[in-house]
Scaffold this motif. Structure first.
Motif, PDB file in Angstrom:
ATOM      1  N   MET A 138      -2.521   3.985   5.983  1.00 33.04           N
ATOM      2  CA  MET A 138      -3.103   3.044   5.030  1.00 33.04           C
ATOM      3  C   MET A 138      -3.679   3.877   3.889  1.00 33.04           C
ATOM      4  SD  MET A 138      -4.974   0.021   7.239  1.00 33.04           S
ATOM      5  CE  MET A 138      -5.139  -1.029   5.782  1.00 33.04           C
ATOM      6  N   MET A 141      -5.774  -0.441  -0.460  1.00 34.10           N
ATOM      7  CA  MET A 141      -5.606  -1.867  -0.229  1.00 34.10           C
ATOM      8  C   MET A 141      -5.143  -2.629  -1.469  1.00 34.10           C
ATOM      9  SD  MET A 141      -5.961  -2.792   2.875  1.00 34.10           S
ATOM     10  CE  MET A 141      -6.015  -4.562   2.530  1.00 34.10           C
ATOM     11  N   HIS A 146      -1.920   0.747  -5.386  1.00 30.91           N
ATOM     12  CA  HIS A 146      -0.987   1.345  -4.423  1.00 30.91           C
ATOM     13  C   HIS A 146       0.339   1.660  -5.108  1.00 30.91           C
ATOM     14  CE1 HIS A 146       1.517   1.848  -0.823  1.00 30.91           C
ATOM     15  NE2 HIS A 146       0.398   1.945  -0.121  1.00 30.91           N
ATOM     16  N   ASN A 154       2.059  -2.618  -1.585  1.00 32.64           N
ATOM     17  CA  ASN A 154       1.757  -2.502  -0.156  1.00 32.64           C
ATOM     18  C   ASN A 154       1.928  -3.795   0.631  1.00 32.64           C
ATOM     19  OD1 ASN A 154      -0.407  -3.931  -1.120  1.00 32.64           O
ATOM     20  ND2 ASN A 154      -1.993  -2.530  -0.367  1.00 32.64           N
ATOM     21  N   LEU A 158       1.537  -3.946   4.726  1.00 31.66           N
ATOM     22  CA  LEU A 158       0.488  -4.684   5.428  1.00 31.66           C
ATOM     23  C   LEU A 158       1.059  -5.786   6.317  1.00 31.66           C
ATOM     24  CD1 LEU A 158      -2.182  -4.947   2.582  1.00 31.66           C
ATOM     25  CD2 LEU A 158      -2.031  -3.273   4.435  1.00 31.66           C
ATOM     26  N   ILE A 173      -4.485   3.965  12.971  1.00 28.06           N
ATOM     27  CA  ILE A 173      -4.467   3.996  11.508  1.00 28.06           C
ATOM     28  C   ILE A 173      -4.775   5.404  11.034  1.00 28.06           C
ATOM     29  CG2 ILE A 173      -5.571   3.125   9.409  1.00 28.06           C
ATOM     30  CD1 ILE A 173      -3.811   1.087  10.884  1.00 28.06           C
ATOM     31  N   ILE A 191     -10.539  -1.794   3.373  1.00 24.63           N
ATOM     32  CA  ILE A 191      -9.738  -1.443   4.548  1.00 24.63           C
ATOM     33  C   ILE A 191     -10.434  -1.921   5.827  1.00 24.63           C
ATOM     34  CG2 ILE A 191      -8.951   0.513   5.958  1.00 24.63           C
ATOM     35  CD1 ILE A 191      -8.148   1.916   3.387  1.00 24.63           C
TER      36      ILE A 191
END
Length: 259
Positions: A138, A141, A146, A154, A158, A173, A191
């Motif tokens: 990850m 977010m 991203h 992302n 996700l 993670i 996150i």
């Protein structure tokens, strides 16, 4: 990959290369043409007396790979460890990855993969039945940020992560950490908020914080590629401890993987 610092300028590679990738410039120095595709014959590597040239990547069959895997059988038995398909990105070769994972499970070997999560969901789930642990990245977010950082959004990542949790597959993670990229309290909070619904699931195995390192800088030079990160985005131990503390406040199992 060419290590100019140890090259003796003997030019044996110039004569050996059938494609003219190696050449002598106007100053009499060895150079590498990066606009010509190497066919991997390894002739230049074989004749280099200084081991200044290395051809990366090999084509292997699953049976050839499994012979290598079984060389560590004693380690698997004593440690409980196994085989991790690492990166690049193993899901970009889904048929090969699936075949290796199946072969490992048939031989009773524990399996894991390191993945950025950007994969077709059906192919990822096809592999999942043969994976004991997903080490799942990850990075950020915010989908726009991203995309700026990685070249992709992302949403698919996700969605895949949610599905893995939902179906009961084991997930740990991993968060690559860079200063002024994803180290603010707001970014960590996002996150944490995303992961909170899954925190108490038996298949959620915590969070690893992976500090930025410079192990790849020399490889860029050997490949004739300009390293794009000009400033040092490394986090201090104090920074990492603070971020670890933020996450622990929400009762998440978390650790900093220091190099």
């Amino acid at each position: 990959m060419y290590k100019e610092s140890i090259c003796s300028q003997c030019m044996a590679c110039v004569d050996a290369c059938p494609k003219g990738i190696h050449y002598i410039d106007e100053n009499g120095n060895h150079q590498v043409r990066r606009d010509i595709s190497c066919d991997g014959c390894r002739k230049c590597e074989e004749v280099c007396p200084m081991s200044a040239i290395h051809i990366t990547g090999e084509i292997k069959t699953v049976s050839e790979l499994m012979k290598i895997v079984h060389e560590d059988d004693a380690f698997y038995e004593t440690s409980g460890g196994g085989v991790t398909l690492s990166g690049g990105e193993c899901t970009s070769q889904p048929d090969a990855a699936l075949a290796i994972l199946k072969a490992c499970k048939e031989d009773g070997i524990n399996t894991a993969i390191e993945t950025c999560g950007h994969s077709r969901m059906d192919r990822l789930m096809e592999m999942a039945d043969y994976i004991d642990l997903f080490l799942f990245d990850m990075k950020h977010m915010d989908p726009v940020r991203h995309n700026e950082l990685t070249g992709i959004s992302n949403e698919k990542i996700l969605a895949n992560l949610k599905e893995l949790f939902k179906r009961g597959y084991n997930v740990k993670i991993r968060m690559p950490m860079l200063k002024q990229v994803n180290d603010s309290h707001e970014e960590i909070q996002q996150i944490v908020d995303f992961l909170t619904p899954y925190k108490d699931l038996p298949n959620f195995h915590g969070i690893d914080l992976l500090p930025y390192h410079k192990l790849g800088v020399a490889k860029y030079g050997q490949l004739g590629i300009d390293y794009p990160v000009k400033e040092d985005p490394s986090l201090s131990d104090a920074d990492l401890t603070r971020i670890e503390g933020w996450i622990k406040e929400y009762d998440f199992p978390v650790r900093v993987v220091r190099h």
